[in-house]
Design a protein around this motif. Structure first.
Motif, PDB file in Angstrom:
ATOM      1  N   ASN A 298       1.869   3.071 -27.237  1.00  0.00           N
ATOM      2  CA  ASN A 298       2.070   2.664 -28.620  1.00  0.00           C
ATOM      3  C   ASN A 298       2.324   1.155 -28.682  1.00  0.00           C
ATOM      4  O   ASN A 298       2.436   0.484 -27.659  1.00  0.00           O
ATOM      5  N   GLU A 299       2.395   0.627 -29.879  1.00  0.00           N
ATOM      6  CA  GLU A 299       2.531  -0.825 -30.049  1.00  0.00           C
ATOM      7  C   GLU A 299       3.801  -1.367 -29.397  1.00  0.00           C
ATOM      8  O   GLU A 299       3.778  -2.426 -28.765  1.00  0.00           O
TER       9      GLU A 299
ATOM     10  N   LYS B 264       4.035  -4.224 -26.461  1.00  0.00           N
ATOM     11  CA  LYS B 264       4.829  -5.448 -26.611  1.00  0.00           C
ATOM     12  C   LYS B 264       5.772  -5.619 -25.430  1.00  0.00           C
ATOM     13  O   LYS B 264       5.930  -6.725 -24.902  1.00  0.00           O
TER      14      LYS B 264
END
Length: 59
Positions: free
Chosen positions: A8-9, A13
């Motif tokens: 996921n994002e 990150k």
């Protein structure tokens, strides 16, 4: 499915930030930091059942 598609994002990150901070430490501490990071990564890969023997470069 590729690894990046499974992340996921927030995970992407986190990985990007870890890579950036690793590079900053290498720039500051050089070979000692590279050796340290290699030990840590080898331990993580071993826990995942991934051998690095065939990946190591010989001198």
């Amino acid at each position: 499915m590729e690894v990046m598609e499974q992340m996921n994002e927030q995970e992407m990150k986190k990985v990007a930030m870890e890579k950036y901070t690793n590079i900053q430490r290498i720039k500051k501490y050089g070979d000692k930091e590279i050796e340290y990071q290699e030990k840590i990564l080898k331990a993580e890969l071993a826990m995942l059942g991934i051998s690095t023997e065939d990946l190591d470069l010989t001198e």
